[in-house]
Design a protein around this motif. Structure first.
Motif, PDB file in Angstrom:
ATOM      1  N   HIS A 251       5.362  22.556  -4.364  1.00 49.42           N
ATOM      2  CA  HIS A 251       5.260  22.888  -2.940  1.00 49.42           C
ATOM      3  C   HIS A 251       3.884  22.516  -2.399  1.00 49.42           C
ATOM      4  N   TRP A 252       2.872  22.796  -3.203  1.00 53.49           N
ATOM      5  CA  TRP A 252       1.517  22.435  -2.792  1.00 53.49           C
ATOM      6  C   TRP A 252       1.412  20.916  -2.597  1.00 53.49           C
ATOM      7  N   TRP A 253       2.001  20.161  -3.525  1.00 47.78           N
ATOM      8  CA  TRP A 253       1.940  18.701  -3.455  1.00 47.78           C
ATOM      9  C   TRP A 253       2.664  18.193  -2.201  1.00 47.78           C
ATOM     10  N   SER A 254       3.819  18.790  -1.923  1.00 48.51           N
ATOM     11  CA  SER A 254       4.566  18.393  -0.721  1.00 48.51           C
ATOM     12  C   SER A 254       3.773  18.707   0.540  1.00 48.51           C
ATOM     13  N   ARG A 255       3.164  19.883   0.552  1.00 53.61           N
ATOM     14  CA  ARG A 255       2.389  20.270   1.740  1.00 53.61           C
ATOM     15  C   ARG A 255       1.171  19.367   1.920  1.00 53.61           C
ATOM     16  N   SER A 256       0.540  19.064   0.783  1.00 50.25           N
ATOM     17  CA  SER A 256      -0.683  18.251   0.901  1.00 50.25           C
ATOM     18  C   SER A 256      -0.352  16.826   1.330  1.00 50.25           C
ATOM     19  N   HIS A 257       0.914  16.414   1.212  1.00 54.00           N
ATOM     20  CA  HIS A 257       1.311  15.079   1.678  1.00 54.00           C
ATOM     21  C   HIS A 257       2.180  15.173   2.945  1.00 54.00           C
ATOM     22  N   ASP A 258       2.053  16.317   3.623  1.00 53.77           N
ATOM     23  CA  ASP A 258       2.756  16.515   4.901  1.00 53.77           C
ATOM     24  C   ASP A 258       4.262  16.317   4.797  1.00 53.77           C
ATOM     25  N   GLN A 259       4.826  16.631   3.642  1.00 51.40           N
ATOM     26  CA  GLN A 259       6.270  16.497   3.482  1.00 51.40           C
ATOM     27  C   GLN A 259       7.017  17.768   3.852  1.00 51.40           C
TER      28      GLN A 259
ATOM     29  N   GLU B  38       0.841  -1.210   0.000  1.00 49.18           N
ATOM     30  CA  GLU B  38       0.000   0.000   0.000  1.00 49.18           C
ATOM     31  C   GLU B  38       0.870   1.252   0.000  1.00 49.18           C
ATOM     32  N   PHE B  39       1.941   1.158   0.796  1.00 43.72           N
ATOM     33  CA  PHE B  39       2.834   2.325   0.878  1.00 43.72           C
ATOM     34  C   PHE B  39       3.518   2.567  -0.465  1.00 43.72           C
ATOM     35  N   VAL B  40       3.942   1.499  -1.093  1.00 43.35           N
ATOM     36  CA  VAL B  40       4.630   1.646  -2.390  1.00 43.35           C
ATOM     37  C   VAL B  40       3.703   2.322  -3.399  1.00 43.35           C
ATOM     38  N   ASP B  41       2.424   1.934  -3.378  1.00 40.76           N
ATOM     39  CA  ASP B  41       1.463   2.577  -4.287  1.00 40.76           C
ATOM     40  C   ASP B  41       1.377   4.081  -4.009  1.00 40.76           C
ATOM     41  N   ASP B  42       1.278   4.411  -2.705  1.00 46.02           N
ATOM     42  CA  ASP B  42       1.195   5.834  -2.327  1.00 46.02           C
ATOM     43  C   ASP B  42       2.439   6.593  -2.783  1.00 46.02           C
ATOM     44  N   ALA B  43       3.590   5.970  -2.519  1.00 44.18           N
ATOM     45  CA  ALA B  43       4.849   6.639  -2.858  1.00 44.18           C
ATOM     46  C   ALA B  43       4.950   6.837  -4.360  1.00 44.18           C
ATOM     47  N   ARG B  44       4.526   5.855  -5.128  1.00 48.50           N
ATOM     48  CA  ARG B  44       4.612   5.978  -6.594  1.00 48.50           C
ATOM     49  C   ARG B  44       3.706   7.109  -7.083  1.00 48.50           C
ATOM     50  N   ARG B  45       2.496   7.146  -6.482  1.00 45.67           N
ATOM     51  CA  ARG B  45       1.564   8.211  -6.878  1.00 45.67           C
ATOM     52  C   ARG B  45       2.159   9.584  -6.540  1.00 45.67           C
ATOM     53  N   TYR B  46       2.753   9.621  -5.357  1.00 48.04           N
ATOM     54  CA  TYR B  46       3.357  10.887  -4.900  1.00 48.04           C
ATOM     55  C   TYR B  46       4.492  11.323  -5.829  1.00 48.04           C
ATOM     56  N   GLU B  47       5.362  10.403  -6.163  1.00 48.25           N
ATOM     57  CA  GLU B  47       6.525  10.745  -6.989  1.00 48.25           C
ATOM     58  C   GLU B  47       6.125  11.038  -8.431  1.00 48.25           C
ATOM     59  N   ARG B  48       5.078  10.341  -8.891  1.00 48.50           N
ATOM     60  CA  ARG B  48       4.665  10.534 -10.288  1.00 48.50           C
ATOM     61  C   ARG B  48       4.355  12.007 -10.556  1.00 48.50           C
TER      62      ARG B  48
ATOM     63  N   ILE C 250       7.663  29.433 -11.841  1.00 51.15           N
ATOM     64  CA  ILE C 250       6.843  29.617 -10.629  1.00 51.15           C
ATOM     65  C   ILE C 250       5.679  28.616 -10.541  1.00 51.15           C
ATOM     66  N   PRO C 251       4.880  28.467 -11.600  1.00 50.85           N
ATOM     67  CA  PRO C 251       3.735  27.543 -11.458  1.00 50.85           C
ATOM     68  C   PRO C 251       4.174  26.133 -11.089  1.00 50.85           C
ATOM     69  N   PHE C 252       5.302  25.701 -11.630  1.00 54.04           N
ATOM     70  CA  PHE C 252       5.752  24.331 -11.357  1.00 54.04           C
ATOM     71  C   PHE C 252       6.282  24.205  -9.927  1.00 54.04           C
ATOM     72  N   ARG C 253       6.944  25.246  -9.471  1.00 51.82           N
ATOM     73  CA  ARG C 253       7.451  25.188  -8.095  1.00 51.82           C
ATOM     74  C   ARG C 253       6.304  25.310  -7.085  1.00 51.82           C
ATOM     75  N   VAL C 254       5.334  26.145  -7.435  1.00 52.04           N
ATOM     76  CA  VAL C 254       4.162  26.268  -6.546  1.00 52.04           C
ATOM     77  C   VAL C 254       3.440  24.923  -6.483  1.00 52.04           C
TER      78      VAL C 254
END
Lengths: 439, 379
Positions: free
Chosen positions: B97-105, B25-35, B90-94
């Protein structure tokens, strides 16, 4: 002879040409003004209440009733007279009502039609003007003596002194310096009086705009507000040949683009310090700064002017790194070395302190010019001429101050925010004798 | 000289069942996150290249916004190019950052992130000015022969920076964990190292991710732990592995080797730059600067896979040496699982992603190395 600013709806009238002041009343000026502060505050509260009615009238009718307009205009005139008294730009006590022939007064046009939209958003639209008025510190007309807009720094005594100055802005610093000059000589230096008059004029315009006396936005252009002042001959002159276009991209990154310049300025400042010390010894010994040192320090002073013109959006183009004369749109002309009185050379650092104090306050104005100009230029792709000229005149004073400190000239900087000499200058009413005279 | 490694040539890595090791399950989450980051990165690179291509064609017009001489004007064009690239990114960095924040990274607020972003841009402006000052100064002095001394100057600066950086570090404090310090002394003996200061950097206010790094040359060598690495969920055994890994970077001279590799890239890079800018008047002309930015970015993109191969090889060697001194493959394996959990890292990323983005071996490969060491060297 009274001098009146260019025909704008709110104009400052300066009738006081002699600049004589009573030492006794100047000595106790702040204490004498306490009852005036109370009264102007009470009148101010009433004026703001009436201004709210004016605001409603503009929204409904598109114009303001004459009687209410006159009431608020009366307050504005009175506050300007009190401001002039407090900041030593005028000598007679203004008492508790508008004086018809007060030496520093306002002329305010009758009400005109105003756009309902700009009327509706007047408070927001007035914010930049109020910010600048606070930095200039025309004092008592913009509601809070500018205190709510002032910057503050540090802590303890430093904070208290800075706050005292910043709450009155440039006008307070000018009055502080003028106080000493008047106590010593009985007259106010012309430059300081003109600077205060300029600040009062701008504050009155900003206050009048805020209080809906006029739909015309205040101008900070010294060229339009300086009929009572003229620039005397000076070996250090600013020359503005730049246009007003500002490409948005270079405006957006303006501060970051200046980073290499700041590093270079820091390095150059170290060398300039030692050069100034060497120039001081040389001038003490020979009464003249050697040409090579003069050139070096002139280039440094010019470079600083180029750089800060760029940073404050007063200049358009990226400046060069060597301070070459004629290389920039906001440039300094510096005359060759001249003979200097060894006594003034000996005490040059101490003599320069008042000028540096005022230059620092004007630096605050230049900073506000930079911030406002940055936003404006980012939105419109150009710099307002008034802001540009005000910024340039602040830079001119700063350059003259440093030129005086670095012994590039024996002539004291002139404080009035004037950019260039008129074609036929009026005779200076107070011939120069002491350095502090010029201001 | 730069490529030998302590990892045995005949070492064969066993296959690792990532789902079993890291949790399906974690691997699936991590793959989705990294994708998301892969897509974001690809789009950002396309936008960057497109922007720099346009800037290379039209950026010369900004010369009229300068009153400075050729080098000063070149600096202006260089900074503006970076500024434009920054704006486009900027849009890509935002999004990242949004993705990292939404995954508590990351806990970094958007305001702090913006301030940090501007600060980084300011540092980049200063760096490019220094680089252009050197290159354009040499080019105006030596003509087209600037590239060889130019490359040498940059290598010297890299070496100097590596040496001096630890002395300019005022953000870390000495490690006060006596157990780890005793372990460090033991590992240093085994690795043949003189005493190396171990320091701690406080990052836990901004992120939960864990990291450690080695930097410095000769007497300035240091190992720095992020404070997140010294907290739960990382055990003392895992911290020892990290410590040994970072010390191994120093014992295997990876930092000097990195400078050597940089020199090998810098010389042809400078030559290519000289040739590419010839039609624009060469590097002495400010008109060449916009094209220079494009050439440098393309060169970096093209050489990144090779640079990553070198980096992964060094990291693998540091892992191997860490196993030899800690003799604790279970701790290394558990550490990789921990890294994956705290950083939401895909243990087995796609080959292309590993090629262009992988500076370290994939977590699954590092686990495989730990197991390979067990089979081969455990008593």
């Amino acid at each position: 002879m009274a001098a009146v600013a260019e025909q704008r709806p709110i104009r400052l009238v300066v009738r006081d040409t002699e600049l004589r002041r009573s030492r006794l009343t100047v000595f106790f000026r702040l204490f004498l003004a306490i009852p005036l502060f109370v009264w102007v505050t009470l009148r101010g509260i009433a004026a703001f209440v009436v201004a709210f009615v004016l605001w409603l009238a503009v929204l409904i009718e598109g114009t303001t009733p004459q009687s209410l307009h006159d009431f608020v205009a009366g307050y504005l005139r009175y506050a300007t007279q009190v401001g002039a008294y407090v900041f030593l730009a005028a000598d007679p006590y203004p008492w508790f009502r508008c004086q018809a022939d007060y030496p520093v007064d306002l002329e305010i046009d009758p009400p005109v039609r105003q756009s309902r939209w700009t009327g509706f958003f007047r408070l927001v639209l007035a914010l930049p003007a109020l910010l600048l008025a606070s930095a200039l510190g025309g004092g008592l007309t913009n509601g809070s003596s500018g205190q709510s807009w002032s910057a503050s720094s540090g802590g303890g005594d430093e904070y208290a002194v800075w706050y005292a100055f910043s709450s009155g802005g440039v006008a307070a610093v000018a009055a502080f310096l003028a106080w000493f000059a008047i106590i010593a000589r009985g007259t106010e230096p012309r430059g300081l009086r003109d600077l205060t008059a300029f600040a009062l004029n701008y504050a009155a315009q900003a206050g009048g705009y805020l209080l809906l006396l006029t739909p015309v936005y205040p101008t900070s252009d010294p060229k339009r507000a300086e009929p009572y002042s003229d620039l005397p001959e000076h070996p250090v002159r600013i020359v503005v040949t730049d246009d007003l276009e500002r490409p948005r991209l270079t405006v957006l990154f303006r501060l970051l683009l200046a980073i290499p310049h700041f590093v270079w300025l820091l390095l150059w400042s170290v060398a300039a310090f030692f050069a100034a010390v060497a120039a001081w010894f040389a001038a003490l010994a020979t009464g003249r700064v050697p040409l090579a040192l003069h050139r070096f320090l002139a280039a440094y002073t010019r470079y600083g002017t180029h750089l800060f013109a760029y940073v404050y959006v007063v200049g358009r183009r990226f400046p060069g790194f060597i301070g070459r004369a004629g290389s920039y749109g906001v440039d300094l002309e510096i005359d060759p070395p001249e003979r200097q009185n060894r006594w003034t050379v000996l005490f040059r650092f101490f003599l320069a302190i008042p000028a540096l104090l005022l230059a620092s306050a004007l630096g605050g104005v230049a900073l506000v010019v930079g911030v406002l100009g940055w936003w404006y230029a980012l939105a419109r792709g150009r710099m307002p001429e008034g802001l540009r000229n005000l910024g340039a005149s602040c830079l001119r004073y700063s350059a003259q101050s440093y030129a005086y400190l670095f012994l590039l000239t024996a002539r004291y900087p002139f404080a009035a925010p004037v950019l260039e000499r008129r074609a036929e200058p009026e005779p200076d009413p107070s011939p120069l004798a002491l350095p502090g005279d010029a201001f | 000289m730069l490529f030998p490694t302590a990892v045995p040539d005949d070492l064969s890595l066993p296959a690792v069942d990532v789902d079993r090791t890291f949790g399906a399950e974690f691997v699936d989450d991590a793959r989705r996150y990294e994708r998301f980051f892969y897509v974001d990165w690809i789009l950002a690179q396309i936008a960057l290249l497109g922007t720099l291509w346009l800037y290379a064609r039209r950026g010369g017009a900004f010369t009229r916004e300068s009153s400075a001489g050729p080098i000063g004007t070149g600096m202006l064009l260089g900074m503006l190019g970076l500024g434009i690239a920054w704006l486009v990114g900027i849009p890509f960095r935002v999004a990242a950052h949004w993705w990292s924040r939404s995954h508590d990274q990351t806990d970094l607020s958007y305001l702090d992130w913006i301030v940090q972003d501007w600060t980084i841009l300011g540092a980049e402006f200063l760096s490019i000015c220094l680089a252009l000052l050197i290159v354009m100064g040499l080019a105006r002095w030596l003509g087209e022969r600037w590239w060889l001394p130019g490359a040498a100057v940059f290598v010297a600066i890299a070496a100097l920076f590596n040496f001096v950086a630890p002395y300019l570090d005022f953000t870390t404090k000495p490690l006060d964990d006596k157990v780890l310090l005793a372990d460090a002394a033991r590992y240093e003996d085994e690795l043949g190292l003189a005493s190396i200061p171990i320091r701690v950097e406080e990052v836990s206010k901004d992120t939960d991710q864990a990291n450690a790094y080695a930097f410095g040359l000769g007497p300035s060598r240091r190992v720095v732990f992020w404070d997140t690495m010294l907290e739960e969920p990382f055990s003392k055994d895992e911290q020892r592995v990290v410590l040994a890994h970072e010390l191994a970077h120093h014992s295997q001279n990876h930092l000097p080797e990195g400078i050597g590799w940089f020199a090998l890239f810098a010389v042809p890079g400078a030559w290519i730059l000289m040739r590419a800018t010839r039609p624009r008047g060469g590097m002495g002309s400010p008109q060449a600067v916009p094209l220079t930015l494009l050439v440098v970015v393309v060169f970096q993109l093209v050489t990144t896979p090779l640079a990553n191969v070198i980096s992964r090889r060094m990291e693998a060697e540091a892992d191997w040496k860490a196993l030899q001194v800690t003799r604790d493959p279970a701790a290394l394996e558990q550490l990789m699982v921990g890294f994956s959990e705290t950083g939401l890292g895909d243990p087995d990323p796609p080959a292309w992603a590993q090629l262009v983005l992988g500076t370290h071996p994939a977590l699954a490969d590092r686990v495989a190395m730990a197991r390979a060491w067990s089979f081969r060297d455990s008593p």
